[in-house]
Scaffold this motif. Sequence first.
Motif, short mmCIF file in Angstrom:
data_model
loop_
_atom_site.label_atom_id
_atom_site.label_comp_id
_atom_site.label_asym_id
_atom_site.label_seq_id
_atom_site.Cartn_x
_atom_site.Cartn_y
_atom_site.Cartn_z
N THR A 204 -75.21 11.65 29.32
CA THR A 204 -75.61 12.55 30.40
C THR A 204 -75.38 14.01 30.01
OG1 THR A 204 -75.07 10.86 32.05
CG2 THR A 204 -75.27 13.12 32.83
N MET A 205 -74.24 14.27 29.38
CA MET A 205 -73.94 15.63 28.92
C MET A 205 -74.98 16.10 27.90
SD MET A 205 -69.83 15.53 28.35
CE MET A 205 -68.75 14.74 29.53
N LYS A 206 -75.39 15.20 27.02
CA LYS A 206 -76.39 15.56 26.01
C LYS A 206 -77.73 15.90 26.66
CE LYS A 206 -74.34 12.81 22.28
NZ LYS A 206 -74.53 11.61 21.41
N TRP A 207 -78.09 15.18 27.71
CA TRP A 207 -79.34 15.48 28.42
C TRP A 207 -79.30 16.89 28.99
CZ3 TRP A 207 -79.55 10.30 31.63
CH2 TRP A 207 -79.97 9.26 30.78
N VAL A 208 -78.18 17.22 29.62
CA VAL A 208 -78.04 18.57 30.19
C VAL A 208 -78.10 19.61 29.07
CG1 VAL A 208 -76.50 20.12 31.45
CG2 VAL A 208 -76.68 17.71 32.14
N ASN A 209 -77.41 19.33 27.97
CA ASN A 209 -77.41 20.25 26.84
C ASN A 209 -78.82 20.48 26.30
OD1 ASN A 209 -77.27 20.48 23.60
ND2 ASN A 209 -75.46 21.47 24.48
N GLN A 210 -79.61 19.43 26.24
CA GLN A 210 -80.97 19.53 25.69
C GLN A 210 -81.89 20.36 26.59
OE1 GLN A 210 -82.06 15.44 25.11
NE2 GLN A 210 -80.74 15.19 23.30
N VAL A 211 -81.60 20.37 27.90
CA VAL A 211 -82.41 21.17 28.82
C VAL A 211 -82.26 22.66 28.50
CG1 VAL A 211 -82.66 21.92 31.22
CG2 VAL A 211 -82.35 19.49 30.69
N PHE A 212 -81.03 23.09 28.26
CA PHE A 212 -80.77 24.51 28.01
C PHE A 212 -80.74 24.87 26.53
CE2 PHE A 212 -78.88 23.48 32.13
CZ PHE A 212 -79.42 24.47 32.93
N ASN A 213 -80.65 23.85 25.67
CA ASN A 213 -80.52 24.09 24.24
C ASN A 213 -81.43 23.13 23.47
OD1 ASN A 213 -79.41 25.09 21.80
ND2 ASN A 213 -77.82 23.52 21.82
N PRO A 214 -82.74 23.13 23.75
CA PRO A 214 -83.64 22.12 23.20
C PRO A 214 -83.75 22.14 21.67
CG PRO A 214 -84.90 23.89 24.21
CD PRO A 214 -83.47 24.11 24.60
N GLY A 216 -81.27 23.06 19.66
CA GLY A 216 -79.94 22.89 19.06
C GLY A 216 -79.41 24.13 18.38
N LEU A 217 -79.78 25.29 18.87
CA LEU A 217 -79.37 26.55 18.24
C LEU A 217 -77.99 27.02 18.73
CD1 LEU A 217 -82.75 28.53 18.35
CD2 LEU A 217 -81.80 27.17 16.48
N ALA A 218 -77.59 26.58 19.91
CA ALA A 218 -76.31 27.01 20.47
C ALA A 218 -75.19 26.07 20.02
CB ALA A 218 -76.39 27.06 22.00
N ASN A 219 -74.23 26.59 19.29
CA ASN A 219 -73.09 25.81 18.79
C ASN A 219 -73.53 24.50 18.14
OD1 ASN A 219 -71.11 27.65 19.62
ND2 ASN A 219 -71.05 26.78 21.67
N PRO A 220 -74.37 24.56 17.13
CA PRO A 220 -74.82 23.32 16.48
C PRO A 220 -73.67 22.56 15.84
CG PRO A 220 -75.39 25.24 15.14
CD PRO A 220 -74.92 25.77 16.47
N GLY A 221 -73.71 21.23 16.00
CA GLY A 221 -72.69 20.39 15.39
C GLY A 221 -71.36 20.38 16.11
N LYS A 222 -71.32 20.91 17.33
CA LYS A 222 -70.06 20.97 18.06
C LYS A 222 -70.16 20.17 19.36
CE LYS A 222 -68.65 25.42 16.19
NZ LYS A 222 -68.19 26.80 16.49
N VAL A 223 -69.02 19.92 19.96
CA VAL A 223 -68.84 19.26 21.27
C VAL A 223 -69.11 17.75 21.22
CG1 VAL A 223 -69.46 19.18 23.70
CG2 VAL A 223 -69.41 21.37 22.52
N PHE A 224 -70.30 17.34 20.76
CA PHE A 224 -70.64 15.92 20.81
C PHE A 224 -70.35 15.24 19.47
CE2 PHE A 224 -73.47 18.02 23.89
CZ PHE A 224 -72.95 17.43 25.04
#
Length: 250
Positions: A204-214, A216-224
């Motif tokens: 679910t978090m990844k879905w939200v992330n993809q809406v605002f960061n389609p 993957g330019l914001a903090n790539p390789g982090k959080v997930f």
Amino acid sequence: AVADIIGAGIIPGGMEIMDNLSINAVEDVAATGCYPRDAGAILLVELDGLEVEVKTNKQRVADLCKKNGARNITTASDPETRLKLWKGRKAAFAAAGNMSPDYFVQDGVIPRTQLVRVLQEIEALSEKYGYQIANVFHAGDGNLHPLILYDNSVPGALEKVEELGGEILKLCVQAGGSISGEHGIGSDKKCFMPDMFSEADLETMKWVNQVFNPKGLANPGKVFPTPRTCGEAANAKQQIAQQLKDVELF
């Protein structure tokens, strides 16, 4: 262990704790002369508000501390004394560098009701792994900042310290807390996300992330986590190292 309470006076409210190792480290460096070296820990309490309010709450805090075994209470209301009382806390990280060539700082948060138990278990982990841990943290919100002291020049030391730091994070989750109290999840902690969240949560978090960061330019390789667990990540590193064992690296 005995504990001393030091009141920092009329400044923004909060509570900080320093354990015995931290106390002696900062006294060696900052030489405040107001941190008792034989105390198991000190609790820095700061109060703010109207003068009458602070006066009333100061007495309430003192009564609670005495009731719970505080050996000594020191208060200050003038700027000079307040700064002196806070001098050691502000020098804690620098003091850790004076004790050890390197230190690894962890960041987790737990319910305040679990502070005593978790600190005892951190001490047990310190003995198990053979590394000293200085505890300096925000008691008011249960935000822990254990400093693991080590020497990076010793082969394998960093890997063991990272493993120890991971055990502390898992302990925080088991106690009902989180793997980050204030500094967030970057590349170092992301493999511990499954210890705290289910696969459905992460998806679910990844879905939200993809809406605002389609892209993957914001903090790539982090959080997930990728791979999904720390164990998988360690195995991946070993496989890469094996593949590159005969390759000259620059």
